[in-house]
Design a protein around this motif. Structure first.
Motif, PDB file in Angstrom:
ATOM      1  N   UNK A   1      -1.483  41.202   8.514  1.00 53.26           N
ATOM      2  CA  UNK A   1      -1.197  42.051   9.684  1.00 53.26           C
ATOM      3  C   UNK A   1      -1.689  41.396  10.973  1.00 53.26           C
ATOM      4  N   UNK A   2      -2.873  40.811  10.921  1.00 53.95           N
ATOM      5  CA  UNK A   2      -3.441  40.161  12.109  1.00 53.95           C
ATOM      6  C   UNK A   2      -2.661  38.895  12.466  1.00 53.95           C
ATOM      7  N   UNK A   3      -2.177  38.179  11.462  1.00 49.68           N
ATOM      8  CA  UNK A   3      -1.311  37.025  11.729  1.00 49.68           C
ATOM      9  C   UNK A   3      -0.050  37.479  12.458  1.00 49.68           C
ATOM     10  N   UNK A   4       0.472  38.639  12.057  1.00 48.42           N
ATOM     11  CA  UNK A   4       1.645  39.187  12.713  1.00 48.42           C
ATOM     12  C   UNK A   4       1.394  39.501  14.178  1.00 48.42           C
ATOM     13  N   UNK A   5       0.204  39.977  14.482  1.00 52.93           N
ATOM     14  CA  UNK A   5      -0.157  40.253  15.881  1.00 52.93           C
ATOM     15  C   UNK A   5      -0.187  38.956  16.681  1.00 52.93           C
ATOM     16  N   UNK A   6      -0.795  37.920  16.101  1.00 57.68           N
ATOM     17  CA  UNK A   6      -0.857  36.610  16.777  1.00 57.68           C
ATOM     18  C   UNK A   6       0.547  36.059  16.997  1.00 57.68           C
ATOM     19  N   UNK A   7       1.425  36.301  16.048  1.00 58.06           N
ATOM     20  CA  UNK A   7       2.812  35.851  16.177  1.00 58.06           C
ATOM     21  C   UNK A   7       3.516  36.576  17.320  1.00 58.06           C
ATOM     22  N   UNK A   8       3.298  37.869  17.418  1.00 61.41           N
ATOM     23  CA  UNK A   8       3.917  38.655  18.487  1.00 61.41           C
ATOM     24  C   UNK A   8       3.455  38.176  19.862  1.00 61.41           C
ATOM     25  N   UNK A   9       2.194  37.835  19.966  1.00 60.22           N
ATOM     26  CA  UNK A   9       1.623  37.438  21.256  1.00 60.22           C
ATOM     27  C   UNK A   9       2.044  36.028  21.656  1.00 60.22           C
ATOM     28  N   UNK A  10       2.061  35.110  20.694  1.00 59.40           N
ATOM     29  CA  UNK A  10       2.326  33.696  21.014  1.00 59.40           C
ATOM     30  C   UNK A  10       3.746  33.240  20.691  1.00 59.40           C
ATOM     31  N   UNK A  11       4.417  33.933  19.806  1.00 61.35           N
ATOM     32  CA  UNK A  11       5.754  33.507  19.386  1.00 61.35           C
ATOM     33  C   UNK A  11       5.740  32.443  18.307  1.00 61.35           C
TER      34      UNK A  11
END
Length: 338
Positions: A148-158
């Motif tokens: 889930x936290x990796x998904x957040x990082x993905x949303x923020x950075x692309x």
């Protein structure tokens, strides 16, 4: 067996040949290159009449493939495979950089590192949610929360995310993961490989600690036999008699695998060495040898990392390393272009 067709073969004759082969229980894989078309035949080809096939007007040559891996074999697929991941790719002449911490520890940690590695040129974010550890008492990862936290990082950075699966039961959690990593200890987990073969998602397949090249490619074959051809091979160091380093990086794997297979190959200098001071020279050696990319452990506070801190480099070190690797990659292209 491979059937090499003549230039610009008659399409009707090609279709007729393929239908005949399929009627014999043979799976036909077609590779269309710039100068020739190759039909890769998978199945029991022992009873096929080679002379009969050679006699066809559209056929240039017929060759038997002795190696047990077929789909992963360069003889079947002369052109290099390029694995597309989001807006980036692995293979095709570019140097792909995958970077991030060994394990996800918090939202603040993974987002901070993701921003830093992206700014330095990384095109994918790595981070462990499920961690296979030698000791049952070591940190095992944040599991579903880590994804889930990796998904957040993905949303923020692309940045597309790369993380490791350990068991078939975990696969439903990997729906939003861009590249599924199979670790060294699971390289011959054949039931897991079969399931990954059914998925339409790139797989990063790490070499087992003591695996031969053929065993490694046979593991890739398990995935490809299921229909998933987006495989990225990863050399992460093998177990030898040397104890100074965590493992021994097999740089020879790069040219050897490029000769045997069409699949892209990347290097993991962090696990190969187990020492942060060795990450830079091993990375540079990998680029010079022709690697398609690297997966590097980067942590903002290595001394306090919950996993593999001694082999992790800081973001500022990664930034300097990317500049050096870019120079080496450009030089290698110029040398081989002459």
């Amino acid at each position: 067996m491979v059937v090499i067709l003549k230039r610009d073969p008659d399409k009707a004759q090609v279709e007729s040949l393929m239908h005949w082969l399929e009627s014999k229980g043979i799976d036909v894989h077609t590779t269309v290159g710039k100068n020739q078309t190759i039909l890769g035949l998978v199945g029991d080809t022992i009873h096929l009449d080679i002379d009969l096939i050679k006699a066809l007007d559209i056929v240039e040559a017929v060759r038997r493939v002795q190696e047990p891996y077929k789909n992963a074999n360069r003889k079947f697929h002369p052109q290099d495979t390029v694995v597309k991941v989001g807006n980036t790719q692995v293979g095709g002449g570019n140097l792909t950089l995958i970077a991030g911490p060994c394990s996800v520890e918090s939202e603040e940690q993974i987002v901070e590192i993701a921003k830093a590695v992206k700014a330095s040129g990384a095109t994918m974010l790595r981070g462990g949610a499920f961690k296979p550890r030698t000791s049952p008492y070591s940190f095992q990862g944040m599991r579903a929360e880590g994804i889930r936290l990796l998904g957040i990082a993905k949303e923020i950075t692309g940045l597309p995310i790369v993380t490791e699966v350990m068991d078939i039961s975990q696969l439903p959690l990997f729906e939003n993961v861009d590249v599924i990593q199979v670790g060294a200890r699971n390289m011959q987990n054949f039931e897991l490989l079969k399931e990954l073969g059914k998925m339409k998602k790139p797989v990063l397949l790490k070499r087992g600690l003591s695996a031969t090249y053929e065993e490694w490619l046979m593991s890739a074959e398990y995935i490809m036999a299921g229909g998933n051809e987006d495989i990225i091979l990863c050399e992460r160091g093998i177990r030898t008699f040397e104890t100074y380093t965590r493992n021994t990086l097999d740089v020879a794997a790069i040219p050897v695998l490029k000769n045997l297979s069409h699949l892209p190959i990347i290097i993991d200098p962090s696990h190969s060495a187990g020492r942060s001071a060795l990450v830079e020279p091993l990375s540079c050696a990998a680029v010079a040898a022709g690697a398609d990319g690297l997966i590097i452990e980067v942590h903002n506070d290595p001394p306090h990392a919950l996993c593999d801190g001694p082999q992790s480099i800081r973001p500022e070190v990664f930034e300097g390393l990317t500049k050096k690797m870019a120079i080496i990659a450009d030089t290698v292209k110029k040398v081989y272009a002459k």
